[in-house]
Design an enzyme around this catalytic site. Structure first.
Site, PDB file in Angstrom:
ATOM      1  NE  ARG A 196      -2.693   1.083   3.597  1.00 26.81           N
ATOM      2  CZ  ARG A 196      -3.596   1.188   4.578  1.00 26.81           C
ATOM      3  NH1 ARG A 196      -4.894   1.304   4.271  1.00 26.81           N
ATOM      4  NH2 ARG A 196      -3.231   1.145   5.839  1.00 26.81           N
ATOM      5  CG  ASP A 256      -4.228   2.906  10.698  1.00 27.57           C
ATOM      6  OD1 ASP A 256      -5.195   3.633  11.057  1.00 27.57           O
ATOM      7  OD2 ASP A 256      -4.305   2.132   9.732  1.00 27.57           O
TER       8      ASP A 256
END
Length: 540
Positions: free
Chosen positions: A169, A453
């Site tokens: 990603r 996150d």
């Protein structure tokens, strides 16, 4: 491929790193420079289009499926390309940053896929950006090991057949990489992450029987998916690999993308691998886009918004139906629990919740789901094994029973829950703790037994902002105001200082994190992304 001309890219304000020359080769930099020349202008146009669309939502407080793409949705004949063997069974995926220890543990975890994250789980210091690339190259060459300096424990890769397939990603379109510039201008972080990884590993992965596979974050429209598709077409020709080798899974983690799922798959159809249903970023996107929409768009405490909330259920069920109609994988959301080594009772309750969540996803037709910790892999695996058996996926479940109207996706007031004072305290608490770690270069942070996150900080500060601007009155009679937020933040910071001690407090970035959280939570001008002002303060 002819020899590239010297790259016009400059590495600026970056301390040299060990082995960085293996990543920043002249040929790799020339490729990134070409990506930048060809595609950054369109990236800029699409970012401007995001702002225009947001302004339109502010005027109308609504969204709808696009009338101009109705023919694509109505055409039942098109499908995405068949999944390659390495991505056909995705029943459990583990997520995490690309530091050396995580690289080994994720590949060894027993999950079918590892989301190797240069985005929300990685603070984009130069060290994380470059050494993360080194670690992946080393992993593919089986030239990676790690010994923990504190415990003395050593880590090494299992046999190749037991390793997870990597889906990488890159950063979202909004972020720049300040350490790589072109004519004095930073190159988009997405092109740096994608370009370096693709250039060094595309052929290597093909030789391993896999390929360059990607998760695409923060996508807001099918036009942004079209840009990625054009990048893939150009890149495959540039390095001389067959078209369709790249595969991309798009995170549907913005409310606008939820209205364009079929169009996103259509734009990427030769390279599409599936769609993923996120949670925190999706809620953050709702707040961001509908922050002017009044009381009916005010979200309750983040933990009260489960995936069974009616508007979240509409989103996930539409995603499964859309994916399976087009032959793509539908990947479910995150189980973020971090098992406690000290409290078996905490684990028991949490594991039961994880199991119920994964049972629900498997029962709804998802083909796989995410976990944040290796100990959760067997739990999620059991949920999907029970439904899939020997089948690699359940794309044959077309979910034609699902019917979602445009208003269902934004029916926030269908949820019977209200913001609470404890929710405000939690948002401040988690926001400060996460931002402090991020400013030290850590993007994946264990807070109160959950792996958090950047999306966590985004929903935390967004909810503080929304509750204040909506004048929410909490159950204790207190009104959400800037003064109350400052009062809570002062108390939270003092409690953290008492908890960790003066020495650790002074060594951290606690005051800086406190100030930044309040800045983005209280500023009248809502910042599109917390990570933009935070990146200006990130050292390294």
């Amino acid at each position: 491929m002819s020899a590239p001309a010297p790259s016009p890219l400059a590495v600026v304000d970056a301390e040299p790193l060990p082995r960085q020359e293996e990543v920043l080769t002249e040929a790799a930099l020339a490729f990134v420079a070409e990506l930048h020349r060809r595609f950054t202008p369109r990236r800029d146009e699409l970012l401007a289009r995001r702002a225009e669309r947001r302004a339109e939502i502010a005027r109308t407080s609504t969204l709808d499926f696009l009338p101009e793409t109705a023919a694509i949705r109505a055409d039942d004949s098109w499908k995405v390309a068949p999944a390659p063997a390495a991505l056909n069974d995705r029943r459990v995926e583990i997520t995490g940053p690309t530091d050396r220890k995580m690289t080994i543990n994720a590949l060894n975890s027993g999950a079918r896929v590892w989301l190797a994250d240069f985005e929300d789980a990685s603070a984009p210091t130069w060290e994380n950006v470059i050494l993360g690339q080194v670690n992946l190259i080393d992993a593919y060459n089986r030239n990676i090991d790690f010994t923990d300096a504190r415990s003395g424990k050593s880590y090494a890769l299992k046999p190749a057949g037991e390793l997870a397939t990597v889906v990488m990603r890159p950063r979202g379109w909004h972020l720049e990489e300040r350490h790589l510039t072109f004519d004095g201008r930073p190159v988009p972080g997405a092109l740096v992450d994608f370009g370096l990884y693709f250039f060094h590993n595309a052929q290597r992965l093909i030789d391993l029987g896999k390929g360059p596979y990607f998760y695409l974050p923060k996508t807001e429209s099918h036009l942004e998916a079209r840009l990625w598709n054009d990048i893939f077409v150009f890149s495959q020709d540039y390095v001389g690999i067959p078209q369709g080798t790249v595969r991309a899974t798009v995170l549907i983690e913005t409310i606008t993308a939820a209205y364009e799922m079929e169009e996103i798959l259509y734009e990427l159809r030769d390279h599409a691998a599936g769609l993923n249903a996120g949670r925190w970023d999706y809620l953050f996107s709702i707040v961001k886009n509908f922050r002017d929409g009044g009381a009916k768009f005010v979200l309750p405490d983040r933990n009260a918004v489960t995936m069974t909330a009616p508007f979240m259920r509409a989103y996930t069920e539409l995603l499964v139906r859309t994916c399976h109609k087009r032959g793509a994988h539908a990947i479910g959301g995150m189980a973020a629990f971090i098992p406690s080594r000290k409290d078996a009772d905490v684990n028991k309750v949490a594991f039961e919740k994880v199991k119920a969540d994964k049972d629900r996803e498997a029962g709804d037709g998802f083909d796989g789901s995410w976990v944040a910790h290796p100990d959760l892999v067997p739990i999620a695996m059991a949920s999907f094994d029970a439904v899939l058996g020997e089948k690699p996926n359940q794309k044959d479940r077309l979910r034609e029973d699902v019917s979602v109207a445009p208003g269902d996706l934004i029916a926030i007031d269908s949820l019977d829950a209200r913001p609470t004072y404890d929710g405000l305290v939690s948002a401040v608490q988690v926001g400060i703790r996460y931002i402090e770690a991020w400013l030290r270069g850590l993007g994946a942070v264990a807070i109160f037994n959950l792996m958090e996150d950047a999306a966590t900080a985004e929903i935390s500060r967004s909810q503080i902002w929304q509750w204040i601007n909506a004048g929410v009155v909490f159950e204790n009679g207190k009104t959400a105001t800037p003064e109350l937020a400052r009062e809570v933040a002062t108390e939270v910071l003092a409690a953290i200082r008492a908890e960790i001690g003066e020495e650790a407090f002074a060594a951290g970035k606690w005051q800086q994190a406190h100030d930044l959280l309040l800045h983005v939570s209280l500023d009248a001008d809502y910042a599109d992304f917390l990570t933009l002002p935070a990146y200006e303060q990130l050292v390294g």
